[in-house]
Design a protein around this motif. Sequence first.
Motif, PDB file in Angstrom:
ATOM      1  N   TYR A 102       0.795  -1.304  -0.138  1.00 33.56           N
ATOM      2  CA  TYR A 102       0.002   0.061  -0.005  1.00 33.56           C
ATOM      3  C   TYR A 102       0.863   1.211   0.149  1.00 33.56           C
ATOM      4  O   TYR A 102       0.440   2.116  -0.561  1.00 33.56           O
ATOM      5  N   GLY A 121      -0.114   9.394   4.242  1.00 40.48           N
ATOM      6  CA  GLY A 121      -0.477   7.718   4.079  1.00 40.48           C
ATOM      7  C   GLY A 121       0.500   7.045   3.646  1.00 40.48           C
ATOM      8  O   GLY A 121       0.640   5.877   4.301  1.00 40.48           O
ATOM      9  N   THR A 122       1.488   7.496   2.762  1.00 40.60           N
ATOM     10  CA  THR A 122       2.755   6.700   2.277  1.00 40.60           C
ATOM     11  C   THR A 122       3.716   6.430   3.184  1.00 40.60           C
ATOM     12  O   THR A 122       4.210   5.442   3.944  1.00 40.60           O
ATOM     13  N   SER A 125       0.108   3.968  -2.577  1.00 42.26           N
ATOM     14  CA  SER A 125       0.171   5.423  -2.292  1.00 42.26           C
ATOM     15  C   SER A 125       1.103   6.583  -2.745  1.00 42.26           C
ATOM     16  O   SER A 125       0.636   7.696  -3.049  1.00 42.26           O
TER      17      SER A 125
END
Length: 483
Positions: free
Chosen positions: A221, A235-236, A225
């Motif tokens: 993810y 988020g990353t 992201s």
Amino acid sequence: MASSTDGGSAPTSARRALTLLIILAAQLMLCMDLLIVVVALPRIEQDLSFTPAALTWVLNAFGLAFGGLLLLGGRLGDMVGQVRAFRIGIVIFIAASLLGGLAQTAAILVIARVLQGLGAALAGPSVLALVMVTARDADERARGLSLFIAVSSVGASAGLILGGVLTEFLSWRWSLLINVPIGAVVVMAIGKLVAETHPKQARLDVGGALTATLGSVALVYGFISAADHGWTSPGTIGSFVIAAAMIVTFFRIERTHAEPLLDLELVRNGSRLGGLAVMALIVGVHFAVLFMLVQYLQRELHYTPLVAGLAYLPLTMTVFVISHFVPKMLGRFGPRSLLVTGSILVAASLIGFAFLGPDNAFFPSVFVPLLVHAAGIALVFAPGTVAIMHGVPDKHAGSASGLLQMDQQIGGALGIAAIASIYSFAVVPGEYTSGLPAAFGSGAAIALISALIAWFCVRNPNDTDRAVHDRKPDEPRVTECAG
């Protein structure tokens, strides 16, 4: 020895043959399912409004759930019985296939693929066990094992071709829905054909399974992201932090658990660890090539899904032919030389793919690099397996096999996510090929790193045996990568 469920006598030859056919049909279905949707990806993207980066989840949701829960599935099979675990896994797989085939949103399709991976992780480890217990003698076991390997080898390629046929003449949805009738026959037949194995008492390492899976998902993810929101987005960064925390926690759990999913002794051997790294990197690059190339064939060369699937036949046939000679080459050169050579060939093929443009034709621009790529992966897969499995004690053979499969599945998911992320950064909107040099160039760099790891870390079995034989009594055993 297996017996029929409706009597105490040994099953007839015809019954054993039918049983083997049913089990191998299930294995083929599980092997095909990761890549059967590859040819359909452009139509899935259009129908369900996926972003280019999010489209990777159609593959990765299955691969991560399958790989992350594989060791737990094997342990559950031992605890509840292989037949019961197999049937429960196939039922989950069927239900998830139905859900995915009927999905009207991207989120539902991804959830369905996660559930498919869960079912495959529960059923998959029991397949080989059932092949063995249904055999009457050593000859039948050898024959069953050979057929199992053959089916596993052609499954992914068959998935590409079948996916093209179904998408072309019916719909991409049938690449998932086709599992429903096949799986239903398998579930109904297997309980009548195979006696249940004896359950074994064991402790579940749920914490290990969850942290391994969540760590892998968070890592994938993070790359996705980064493609959508940038490397510095909360988020990353949060995803990579969670991934690191989960991976560290996984190893702590495995170190202290009474019956860990992964015996850490298996990864303290430097040569085996090198083999695992090479396998993960090359499988990741290989899956990324399949993911990127099928979109090039359909977007730029305007191939139909059927023709795009058939375009992979040179890859399949070349791998099949070269794999026939790999055992002799292994005996002569050892796995290290083949892993180095194979990794370099994979890097060369990706350099070739990096030059693809909107005006290129399949021959020679795709065809030639595809043949080089096929030769490279053929020289990595079997030698990599030898490097990983060499020296594993019999009591850890099952765990090592599960570790190998987990390594391949998670490595493939990470490879797709990382290279697709790089592509998303480089691509000019509306110009698909503009991102290919960066994507395939980064893949070539990864393959060259794999070659270096193979050269410095992987020992040939004879070298390892000689090193152990020549070691002085007070010398420590070498388990680190040699420089």
